[in-house]
Design a protein around this motif. Structure first.
Motif, PDB file in Angstrom:
ATOM      1  N   CYS A 160       0.863  -1.175   0.000  1.00 38.22           N
ATOM      2  CA  CYS A 160       0.000   0.000   0.000  1.00 38.22           C
ATOM      3  C   CYS A 160       0.907   1.235   0.000  1.00 38.22           C
ATOM      4  O   CYS A 160       1.861   1.297   0.766  1.00 38.22           O
ATOM      5  CB  CYS A 160      -0.883  -0.005   1.241  1.00 38.22           C
ATOM      6  SG  CYS A 160      -1.832   1.520   1.496  1.00 38.22           S
ATOM      7  N   ASN A 165       1.626  -1.922   4.080  1.00 42.47           N
ATOM      8  CA  ASN A 165       1.111  -3.270   4.293  1.00 42.47           C
ATOM      9  C   ASN A 165       0.741  -3.866   2.940  1.00 42.47           C
ATOM     10  O   ASN A 165       0.452  -3.136   1.991  1.00 42.47           O
ATOM     11  CB  ASN A 165      -0.118  -3.249   5.199  1.00 42.47           C
ATOM     12  CG  ASN A 165       0.234  -2.963   6.642  1.00 42.47           C
ATOM     13  OD1 ASN A 165       1.345  -3.248   7.079  1.00 42.47           O
ATOM     14  ND2 ASN A 165      -0.712  -2.393   7.379  1.00 42.47           N
ATOM     15  N   LEU A 167      -1.187  -5.110  -0.155  1.00 41.26           N
ATOM     16  CA  LEU A 167      -2.444  -4.650  -0.733  1.00 41.26           C
ATOM     17  C   LEU A 167      -3.102  -5.806  -1.467  1.00 41.26           C
ATOM     18  O   LEU A 167      -2.550  -6.326  -2.440  1.00 41.26           O
ATOM     19  CB  LEU A 167      -2.167  -3.489  -1.692  1.00 41.26           C
ATOM     20  CG  LEU A 167      -3.349  -2.734  -2.263  1.00 41.26           C
ATOM     21  CD1 LEU A 167      -4.179  -2.123  -1.143  1.00 41.26           C
ATOM     22  CD2 LEU A 167      -2.853  -1.632  -3.181  1.00 41.26           C
ATOM     23  N   ASP A 168      -4.255  -6.237  -0.991  1.00 43.69           N
ATOM     24  CA  ASP A 168      -4.995  -7.309  -1.647  1.00 43.69           C
ATOM     25  C   ASP A 168      -5.607  -6.783  -2.938  1.00 43.69           C
ATOM     26  O   ASP A 168      -5.765  -5.567  -3.111  1.00 43.69           O
ATOM     27  CB  ASP A 168      -6.112  -7.817  -0.728  1.00 43.69           C
ATOM     28  CG  ASP A 168      -5.563  -8.513   0.502  1.00 43.69           C
ATOM     29  OD1 ASP A 168      -4.543  -9.209   0.362  1.00 43.69           O
ATOM     30  OD2 ASP A 168      -6.162  -8.360   1.584  1.00 43.69           O
ATOM     31  N   HIS A 172      -7.586  -3.021   1.056  1.00 49.98           N
ATOM     32  CA  HIS A 172      -7.485  -3.443   2.448  1.00 49.98           C
ATOM     33  C   HIS A 172      -7.915  -2.304   3.363  1.00 49.98           C
ATOM     34  O   HIS A 172      -8.113  -1.184   2.919  1.00 49.98           O
ATOM     35  CB  HIS A 172      -6.055  -3.893   2.783  1.00 49.98           C
ATOM     36  CG  HIS A 172      -5.072  -2.761   2.905  1.00 49.98           C
ATOM     37  ND1 HIS A 172      -4.533  -2.130   1.822  1.00 49.98           N
ATOM     38  CD2 HIS A 172      -4.546  -2.144   3.994  1.00 49.98           C
ATOM     39  CE1 HIS A 172      -3.713  -1.175   2.231  1.00 49.98           C
ATOM     40  NE2 HIS A 172      -3.700  -1.156   3.544  1.00 49.98           N
ATOM     41  N   CYS A 174      -6.876   0.259   5.578  1.00 49.22           N
ATOM     42  CA  CYS A 174      -5.600   0.931   5.766  1.00 49.22           C
ATOM     43  C   CYS A 174      -5.590   1.684   7.099  1.00 49.22           C
ATOM     44  O   CYS A 174      -6.464   2.526   7.349  1.00 49.22           O
ATOM     45  CB  CYS A 174      -5.357   1.912   4.617  1.00 49.22           C
ATOM     46  SG  CYS A 174      -3.771   2.751   4.711  1.00 49.22           S
ATOM     47  N   HIS A 181     -11.825   1.563   4.143  1.00 47.38           N
ATOM     48  CA  HIS A 181     -11.379   0.568   3.173  1.00 47.38           C
ATOM     49  C   HIS A 181     -10.746   1.261   1.976  1.00 47.38           C
ATOM     50  O   HIS A 181     -11.342   2.134   1.375  1.00 47.38           O
ATOM     51  CB  HIS A 181     -12.579  -0.281   2.723  1.00 47.38           C
ATOM     52  CG  HIS A 181     -12.187  -1.442   1.877  1.00 47.38           C
ATOM     53  ND1 HIS A 181     -12.039  -1.334   0.529  1.00 47.38           N
ATOM     54  CD2 HIS A 181     -11.912  -2.720   2.197  1.00 47.38           C
ATOM     55  CE1 HIS A 181     -11.695  -2.510   0.044  1.00 47.38           C
ATOM     56  NE2 HIS A 181     -11.613  -3.362   1.033  1.00 47.38           N
TER      57      HIS A 181
END
Length: 186
Positions: A160, A165, A167-168, A172, A174, A181
């Protein structure tokens, strides 16, 4: 059952690989020598640390002993796991050493155990230690492993841009946006 120590001297291949999609990948280290194939499962962070420490060891060996990895060869073009992948054990402790006589890097991977594994057990053949995989590599093979392992680790989910972190694909939650979201980047 007695301790098993799997030893591979100058194997054809030693590589890191994954099974599954980013975010759900399982990491493995695999060594291949002829028809003999052995795989162990590990964490992504263990692969990253092993690659980093191998790079540091190669640099230190060059500085202290003047030994250099052969500059040629792009390594093994076949850098995927040989299937089926059946892990012999899950890696707990890792050890690295330089064998000056044989001019080889020694990578030792010890099975995860409930007992704490001390330095004295790594690279020793004591009966009371956990199962182990010991691989002897040339400097060039160690360098190629480290480069490929870094690529395997980096091939996961993109970070991200706000919190770093993973990132799907759907985004995600954050922490930098106070829980809102964040959608996937287009």
């Amino acid at each position: 059952m007695p301790r098993q120590i799997h030893v591979f001297r100058s194997p054809e291949r030693f590589l890191a690989g994954t099974i599954g999609q980013p975010g759900e990948r399982e990491f493995f280290l695999q060594v291949v020598d002829g028809r003999r194939i052995l795989s162990v499962s590990c964490e992504k962070q263990q692969v990253a640390v092993l690659a980093d420490r191998l790079g540091s060891l190669i640099t230190e060996v060059a500085r202290r002993f003047g030994a250099q990895a052969d500059p040629g060869g792009a390594g093994d073009p076949e850098l995927s796991l040989t299937t089926p992948v059946d892990a012999e054990f899950r890696v707990g402790t890792m050890g690295l050493a330089w064998d000056g006589e044989g001019s080889q890097v020694i990578v030792e991977l010890l099975a995860l155990s409930e007992e704490e594994v001390g330095e004295d057990i790594v690279l020793e053949d004591r009966e009371d230690g956990p199962d182990a995989l010991r691989v002897f590599l040339s400097l060039a093979a160690a360098r190629d492993f480290a480069k490929h392992a870094e690529q395997v680790v980096a091939a996961g989910r993109p970070p991200c841009p706000l919190c770093s972190n993973p990132l799907d694909p759907d985004g995600h939650i954050c922490p930098r946006l106070n829980g809102y979201h964040r959608g996937a980047l287009a």
